[in-house]
Design an enzyme around this catalytic site. Structure first.
Site, short mmCIF file in Angstrom:
data_model
loop_
_atom_site.label_atom_id
_atom_site.label_comp_id
_atom_site.label_asym_id
_atom_site.label_seq_id
_atom_site.Cartn_x
_atom_site.Cartn_y
_atom_site.Cartn_z
N ALA A 62 23.13 7.66 103.18
CA ALA A 62 21.72 7.70 103.60
C ALA A 62 21.25 9.14 103.68
O ALA A 62 22.06 10.06 103.86
CB ALA A 62 21.61 7.04 104.97
N GLY A 103 26.43 5.33 103.33
CA GLY A 103 25.57 4.36 102.66
C GLY A 103 25.84 4.30 101.16
O GLY A 103 25.60 3.27 100.53
N GLU A 106 28.58 1.95 100.90
CA GLU A 106 28.08 0.62 101.25
C GLU A 106 27.30 0.00 100.08
O GLU A 106 27.34 -1.20 99.86
CB GLU A 106 27.20 0.71 102.50
CG GLU A 106 28.03 1.04 103.74
CD GLU A 106 27.17 1.29 104.96
OE1 GLU A 106 26.41 2.28 104.94
OE2 GLU A 106 27.24 0.49 105.91
N GLU A 126 30.03 8.06 108.89
CA GLU A 126 28.96 7.90 109.88
C GLU A 126 29.41 8.27 111.28
O GLU A 126 28.64 8.82 112.08
CB GLU A 126 28.44 6.45 109.88
CG GLU A 126 27.58 6.08 108.68
CD GLU A 126 28.37 5.61 107.47
OE1 GLU A 126 29.61 5.83 107.44
OE2 GLU A 126 27.78 5.01 106.56
N1 3HC Z 1 21.65 13.40 103.55
C1 3HC Z 1 20.86 14.48 103.36
N2 3HC Z 1 21.33 15.67 102.98
C2 3HC Z 1 22.64 15.77 102.77
C3 3HC Z 1 23.52 14.70 102.94
C4 3HC Z 1 22.97 13.46 103.34
N3 3HC Z 1 23.72 12.36 103.50
N4 3HC Z 1 24.77 15.11 102.67
C5 3HC Z 1 24.68 16.41 102.33
N5 3HC Z 1 23.39 16.80 102.39
C6 3HC Z 1 22.85 18.13 102.05
C7 3HC Z 1 23.34 19.20 103.00
O1 3HC Z 1 22.52 19.27 104.14
C8 3HC Z 1 23.23 20.44 102.12
O2 3HC Z 1 21.88 20.81 102.10
P1 3HC Z 1 21.47 22.37 102.04
O3 3HC Z 1 22.04 22.87 100.76
O4 3HC Z 1 20.00 22.31 102.09
O5 3HC Z 1 22.09 22.99 103.24
C9 3HC Z 1 23.58 19.91 100.73
O6 3HC Z 1 23.38 18.49 100.78
C10 3HC Z 1 25.01 20.16 100.30
O7 3HC Z 1 25.86 19.74 101.36
P2 3HC Z 1 27.15 20.59 101.79
O8 3HC Z 1 26.78 22.01 101.96
O9 3HC Z 1 27.76 19.87 102.93
O10 3HC Z 1 28.03 20.46 100.47
P3 3HC Z 1 29.57 20.17 100.31
O11 3HC Z 1 29.81 20.09 98.86
O12 3HC Z 1 30.37 21.12 101.14
O13 3HC Z 1 29.83 18.71 100.97
C11 3HC Z 1 29.46 16.36 101.34
C12 3HC Z 1 29.26 17.57 100.39
C13 3HC Z 1 30.94 16.03 101.46
C14 3HC Z 1 28.71 15.20 100.75
C15 3HC Z 1 28.93 16.71 102.74
O14 3HC Z 1 27.62 17.24 102.60
C16 3HC Z 1 28.85 15.56 103.67
O15 3HC Z 1 29.84 15.21 104.28
N6 3HC Z 1 27.66 14.97 103.83
C17 3HC Z 1 27.40 13.96 104.81
C18 3HC Z 1 27.87 12.63 104.34
C19 3HC Z 1 27.54 11.58 105.37
O16 3HC Z 1 27.69 11.78 106.55
N7 3HC Z 1 27.13 10.42 104.91
C20 3HC Z 1 26.75 9.35 105.77
C21 3HC Z 1 25.31 9.44 106.06
S1 3HC Z 1 24.80 8.26 107.28
C22 3HC Z 1 24.67 6.82 106.41
O17 3HC Z 1 24.96 6.76 105.26
C23 3HC Z 1 24.13 5.67 107.20
C24 3HC Z 1 24.35 4.38 106.52
O18 3HC Z 1 25.54 3.81 106.95
C25 3HC Z 1 23.24 3.44 106.80
#
Ligand code: 3HC
Ligand code: NAI
Length: 703
Positions: A62, A103, A106, A126
């Site tokens: 997400a 997501g 998912e 998450e």
């Molecule tokens: N949403 C929005 N922006 C995101 C994002 C996300 N899910 N994941 C990463 N980004 C953005 C970061 O903020 C960053 O933005 P910036 O360049 O403006 O600072 C850019 O993408 C690159 O991210 P990283 O610097 O972290 O890059 P890496 O290559 O080191 O890592 C990653 C990539 C492993 C994907 C890491 O960003 C990460 O762990 N992201 C979060 C993943 C996450 O938590 N997903 C679950 C979201 S909640 C969800 O899905 C709810 C659902 O169940 C309904």
């Protein structure tokens, strides 16, 4: 650019989507995906669908930036999208490369089939944002890989290699290459099976077998409660899984949604989401020209093989960068090298490092005694004694011997980086790299921007920080930079409360209950009380610190430097790090209080915590006013990474905002009115008063 392409490959529709950089599933992408699926359903020229990211990754889940905004609520939601996917009459195959997280995974779980590249990673992170998987993950994953394994994946929140699941129902195939071809064959075979009357496989239809679900979930709960007691998400994950298995898939989805919304509004999730963005924002440097190119760093020299120099060296060796370590004498140099080897041998014993890696890292280390031996390095980090005269000698020598274009960094924790830069004829190449002790363990690095530091030197420092796995925060030049300047106010408040009637144990206990890893007195004992004492003595002599810290000074005069001397604010037993209340310290405190002749009072835990945290907040606000920190979230990152502030509270500034700045200012004024209080200390920073009056937050939004 966010886009969804619809291509055909024979009778297979290839829906290739992107939303750079990580294909997060924001509103526009969700809408595009739903439209593509509806088109595929109607398209008589195709029998099946392959769903894939078009830019070497599937999806990171997400769009976290949408959380809490109207965009998040705009349909189609991810849950709706997944229900539509699952209900398609034509088979849909998820083709996974790069990452399928949250997501994103998912979405893939809702497809009828999954094919992945062996190099891909999957996960449900998450929990790290204080959430549970909210688009069917808690229901589909247990049905595909089993309850226990699914709970473990969700509680760990780590990206995992797909190979770990190759034998489960999660993947139809895991391939080394030609992902699209493999996914298309699976799609075609599935379409043929559908034509011959076979139903489409859906995760929701899979049976889960668990002989003792109740016991399994209870065990998981007990573990989560011990390890993650402040975090509500792990328990919610277990609840959602159990609910769906006991009741039904659909009931489970509803329960998952209910818990997701509850968690989304929880203070812990808000704090963790703040931390996620804060950590990433910290690496951005305001005002740096967009075309700034970092300098190339191949060779590093570290001056001083003491506590910090050896720790700093290890960081570079770990990253495969060779280091020349320079000292004043052979004996002390050998001791430093031995200390580095000892750290690696400790890791070897614990199985964290193998013998070949140990040897490779030690091979990158070159101990030297003369400056000409480091003349050609690209970066020098000085970590010698904290005395300006010593630093002056070192920097004048560096200026005379090191090649032009090299970066000259100082690890000073209290001295003026601009003054150090002025010892050279190249102040543009001088920067502060303030590592924290132990430098090979602590993730924080303050990058101190001198008045004349060149943009490409700053950019290089930020790039290097990433390489050596540090979280870097830029600080301007001031006494103590961001972290120590603030901790100074915090420690002063801790001492003040002991003067007023609290015991060191009470202060530590209160703030540890709030969530700090360690209270100020236990922290002093760990870091060494002599460090602060030396600084205080220097300041007393300079006249920059007038009021004596009588009790703290006396503790040091007694040689009670902390754990390293077996006694500090607490007593310690040999081989035991437990802090035992000390009758000697109690005596010192008693005597000092009598000499001061002030009436004692009882302080409750709330007052102790508020005074400590708001002391940090007030100084943090001043640091922002003076533009020493670039942004409020940087201050939080410093405190979370370097000072053990509870992560689930989001850092001191985030915490203050959650209490409202009006309330923070009101409490400060109440502390100023306490008997014997330092009214100037508790005068709220002008920025706090201004924002409180305007009902705004530090970041400009409504409070
Ligand atoms: N949403 C929005 N922006 C995101 C994002 C996300 N899910 N994941 C990463 N980004 C953005 C970061 O903020 C960053 O933005 P910036 O360049 O403006 O600072 C850019 O993408 C690159 O991210 P990283 O610097 O972290 O890059 P890496 O290559 O080191 O890592 C990653 C990539 C492993 C994907 C890491 O960003 C990460 O762990 N992201 C979060 C993943 C996450 O938590 N997903 C679950 C979201 S909640 C969800 O899905 C709810 C659902 O169940 C309904
Ligand atoms: P330390 O006393 O453990 O080590 C200093 C080393 O520098 C000694 O081995 C000494 O022999 C060597 N040295 C002195 N003069 C030298 C010279 N002219 N050339 C080469 N080597 C020389 O000190 P520590 O704790 O490692 O501190 C070093 C620097 O790091 C100081 O500036 C300190 O303020 C800073 N710092 C210390 C932290 C800590 O917690 N110890 C945390 C962050 C920064």
């Amino acid at each position: 650019m966010i886009k969804v392409d619809y291509l055909t490959r024979g009778r297979v529709a290839v829906v290739a989507f992107q939303s750079p950089p990580v294909n997060s599933l924001g509103f526009t992408l969700r809408q595009g995906l739903l439209a593509a699926l509806e088109r595929a359903e109607q398209d008589t020229a195709i029998d099946s669908v392959v769903l894939m990211g078009s830019n070497t990754t599937f999806s990171a889940g997400a769009d976290i930036r949408e959380f809490g905004s109207a965009e998040m609520l705009r349909g189609p939601s991810l849950a709706t999208l997944n229900t539509c996917l699952e209900g398609m009459s034509k088979p849909v195959v998820a083709a996974i490369e790069g990452m399928a997280l949250g997501g994103g995974l998912e979405l893939a779980l809702s497809c009828h089939h999954r094919v992945a590249l062996a190099s891909a990673k999957i996960g449900l992170p998450e929990v790290k944002l204080g959430l549970l998987p909210g688009a069917g993950g808690t229901q589909r994953l247990p049905r595909l890989i089993g309850i226990e394994a699914a709970i473990n994946v969700m509680l760990a929140g780590e990206p995992l290699a797909v190979g770990l699941f190759a034998k489960s129902s999660l993947f139809d195939q895991v391939v080394e290459a030609d992902l699209l071809a493999a996914a298309s064959s699976v799609a075609e075979a599935s379409a043929a099976a559908v034509k011959s009357g076979k139903p489409l496989p859906q995760a929701r239809d899979l049976k889960v077998r668990e002989p003792d679900l109740q016991a399994l979930c209870q065990f998981a709960r007990n573990t989560a409660k011990t390890a993650l007691k402040e975090y509500p998400a792990p328990l919610a994950i277990i609840d959602a899984v159990q609910f769906g298995v006991e009741k039904s898939f659909d009931a489970g989805l509803l329960e998952e949604r209910r818990l997701f919304e509850q968690l989304m509004n929880s203070p812990v999730s808000k704090a963790l989401r703040h931390v996620f963005f804060a950590e990433r924002a910290a690496s951005r440097i305001d005002g740096l020209p967009a075309d700034t190119k970092p300098r190339e760093i191949r060779q590093v020299a570290v001056i001083g093989a003491g506590t910090m120099g050896t720790g700093i060296t290890i960081n570079f060796l770990n990253a495969g960068i060779s280091v020349r370590l320079l000292e004043v004498g052979k004996e002390v140099l050998d001791r430093g090298v031995a200390r580095i080897r000892e750290v690696y041998e400790g890791q070897l014993k614990k199985g964290k490092l193998d013998a070949a890696k140990l040897a490779a890292r030690m091979d990158l280390l070159q101990p030297v005694l003369e400056y000409p031996a480091i003349a050609d390095v690209d970066l020098v980090i000085e970590a010698v004694f904290e005395e300006m005269s010593v630093k002056e000698k070192v920097f004048r020598t560096l200026d005379a011997t090191i090649k032009r274009g090299a970066i000259l960094a100082t690890n000073t924790s209290t001295l003026d980086v601009d003054q150090i830069a002025a010892f050279t004829a190249r102040p543009q190449d001088v920067i502060g790299l303030h590592f924290f002790s132990p430098a090979n363990v602590m993730r924080l690095l303050e990058v101190v921007r001198g008045a004349k530091t060149a943009p490409d030197v700053l950019a290089t420092a930020m790039m290097l920080a990433k390489k050596i796995k540090k979280t870097a925060v830029v600080s301007g030049v001031c006494d103590g930079f961001i972290g120590n300047r603030m901790i100074h106010r915090y420690s002063a408040q801790a001492m003040q409360m002991v003067d007023e009637g609290a015991s060191p144990e009470q202060v530590d206990r209160a703030v540890e209950k709030f969530g700090f890893a360690m209270g100020p007195f236990r922290m002093g004992d760990l870091a060494g009380n002599d460090i602060g004492w030396l600084i205080r003595k220097r300041k007393y002599a300079e006249g920059s610190l007038v009021e004596r810290q009588v009790i703290a000074d006396k503790i040091c005069e007694l040689g009670r430097f902390g754990q390293k001397t077996g006694a500090g604010w607490y007593d310690y037993k040999k081989g035991d790090r437990t802090a035992y209340p000390s009758p000697v310290v109690a005596g010192v405190i008693d005597e000092a209080r009598k000499a001061a002749g002030r009436p004692l009072r009882k302080l409750d835990d709330r007052e102790i915590v508020d005074r400590l945290v708001y002391a940090l907040v007030n100084e943090g606000a001043r640091i922002l006013e003076e533009k020493i920190a670039q942004r409020t979230s940087d201050i939080d990152v410093v405190y979370l990474m370097g000072y053990g502030f509870p992560v689930w509270r989001g850092g001191p500034i985030h915490y203050a905002e959650s209490q409202t700045l009006y309330e923070v200012a009101r409490r400060m004024r109440a502390f100023a009115a306490l008997p014997g209080a330092d009214a100037e200390f508790w005068q709220p920073a002008a920025l706090i008063d201004k924002l409180a009056a305007e009902v705004r937050s530090f970041n400009g939004g409504a409070a």
